[in-house]
Design a protein around this motif. Structure first.
Motif, PDB file in Angstrom:
ATOM      1  N   ASP A  34       0.812  -1.097  -0.031  1.00  0.00           N
ATOM      2  CA  ASP A  34      -0.076   0.199   0.100  1.00  0.00           C
ATOM      3  C   ASP A  34       1.063   1.224   0.053  1.00  0.00           C
ATOM      4  OD1 ASP A  34      -2.692   1.136   0.020  1.00  0.00           O
ATOM      5  OD2 ASP A  34      -2.191   1.919   2.235  1.00  0.00           O
ATOM      6  N   ALA A  35       2.021   1.183   0.926  1.00  0.00           N
ATOM      7  CA  ALA A  35       2.922   2.314   0.846  1.00  0.00           C
ATOM      8  C   ALA A  35       3.496   2.458  -0.499  1.00  0.00           C
ATOM      9  CB  ALA A  35       4.044   2.147   1.885  1.00  0.00           C
ATOM     10  N   ILE A  36       3.820   1.525  -1.176  1.00  0.00           N
ATOM     11  CA  ILE A  36       4.402   1.663  -2.656  1.00  0.00           C
ATOM     12  C   ILE A  36       3.399   2.042  -3.620  1.00  0.00           C
ATOM     13  CG2 ILE A  36       5.333   0.184  -4.378  1.00  0.00           C
ATOM     14  CD1 ILE A  36       6.589  -1.807  -2.305  1.00  0.00           C
ATOM     15  N   ARG A  37       2.232   1.628  -3.438  1.00  0.00           N
ATOM     16  CA  ARG A  37       1.110   2.113  -4.432  1.00  0.00           C
ATOM     17  C   ARG A  37       1.018   3.585  -4.050  1.00  0.00           C
ATOM     18  NH1 ARG A  37      -3.260  -1.585  -3.617  1.00  0.00           N
ATOM     19  NH2 ARG A  37      -3.443  -0.676  -1.677  1.00  0.00           N
ATOM     20  N   ALA A  48       2.800   0.699 -12.068  1.00  0.00           N
ATOM     21  CA  ALA A  48       3.265   0.431 -10.691  1.00  0.00           C
ATOM     22  C   ALA A  48       1.914   0.353  -9.988  1.00  0.00           C
ATOM     23  CB  ALA A  48       4.399   1.150 -10.348  1.00  0.00           C
ATOM     24  N   VAL A  49       1.202   1.084  -9.912  1.00  0.00           N
ATOM     25  CA  VAL A  49      -0.045   1.347  -9.241  1.00  0.00           C
ATOM     26  C   VAL A  49      -0.834   0.061  -9.795  1.00  0.00           C
ATOM     27  CG1 VAL A  49      -2.000   2.499  -8.766  1.00  0.00           C
ATOM     28  CG2 VAL A  49       0.020   3.913  -8.727  1.00  0.00           C
ATOM     29  N   THR A  50      -1.017  -0.202 -10.742  1.00  0.00           N
ATOM     30  CA  THR A  50      -1.714  -1.211 -11.272  1.00  0.00           C
ATOM     31  C   THR A  50      -1.376  -2.487 -10.648  1.00  0.00           C
ATOM     32  OG1 THR A  50      -2.389  -0.078 -13.415  1.00  0.00           O
ATOM     33  CG2 THR A  50      -2.573  -2.453 -13.640  1.00  0.00           C
ATOM     34  N   VAL A  51       0.104  -2.827 -10.924  1.00  0.00           N
ATOM     35  CA  VAL A  51       0.597  -4.151 -10.427  1.00  0.00           C
ATOM     36  C   VAL A  51       0.347  -4.217  -8.732  1.00  0.00           C
ATOM     37  CG1 VAL A  51       2.666  -5.505 -10.424  1.00  0.00           C
ATOM     38  CG2 VAL A  51       2.141  -4.275 -12.382  1.00  0.00           C
ATOM     39  N   ASP A  77       9.445  -4.271 -12.424  1.00  0.00           N
ATOM     40  CA  ASP A  77       9.715  -4.065 -13.972  1.00  0.00           C
ATOM     41  C   ASP A  77       8.562  -2.947 -13.974  1.00  0.00           C
ATOM     42  OD1 ASP A  77      11.096  -6.207 -14.541  1.00  0.00           O
ATOM     43  OD2 ASP A  77       9.399  -7.475 -15.041  1.00  0.00           O
ATOM     44  N   ALA A  78       7.289  -2.812 -13.398  1.00  0.00           N
ATOM     45  CA  ALA A  78       6.510  -1.709 -13.464  1.00  0.00           C
ATOM     46  C   ALA A  78       7.232  -0.355 -13.312  1.00  0.00           C
ATOM     47  CB  ALA A  78       4.928  -2.080 -12.882  1.00  0.00           C
TER      48      ALA A  78
END
Length: 102
Positions: A34-37, A48-51, A77-78
């Motif tokens: 969630d933090a990464i998103r 990256a949000v999608t993945v 990769d994203a």
């Protein structure tokens, strides 16, 4: 490439590597994803949000172990993707579907 975006990529790659290097509960993994998103969203890194969303869904379904490491690879990769448009999001989503759902 914009220096700020490169800094965000570096941070996200580091966070992803840290997840892969330790054993964490699903709750801890979900919090970190969630933090990464959120960071990716603020930076406009839509693939990256999608993945991250798809990875969160996988965790909610109970996936763990080696499968999570596969998801983290796709997330890396994203994050590295130079494209941030809807087509790139669709491509990453399709790759996730093929790789993890058969």
């Amino acid at each position: 490439m914009h220096a700020g975006l490169e800094g965000v990529r570096t941070e996200l790659h580091g966070r992803i590597a840290a997840i892969g290097a330790r054993t964490a509960s699903r709750v801890e993994l979900a919090q970190e994803i969630d933090a990464i998103r959120a960071i990716a969203h603020r930076a406009g890194m839509h693939p990256a949000v999608t993945v991250a969303h798809l990875l969160d869904d996988a965790l909610s379904r109970g996936e763990h172990g080696p499968l999570v490491h596969g998801w983290l690879s796709v997330l890396n990769d994203a994050v590295a993707s130079a494209r941030h448009d809807a087509a790139a999001c669709d491509t990453f989503a399709a790759a996730c579907a093929v790789r993890f759902n058969g």
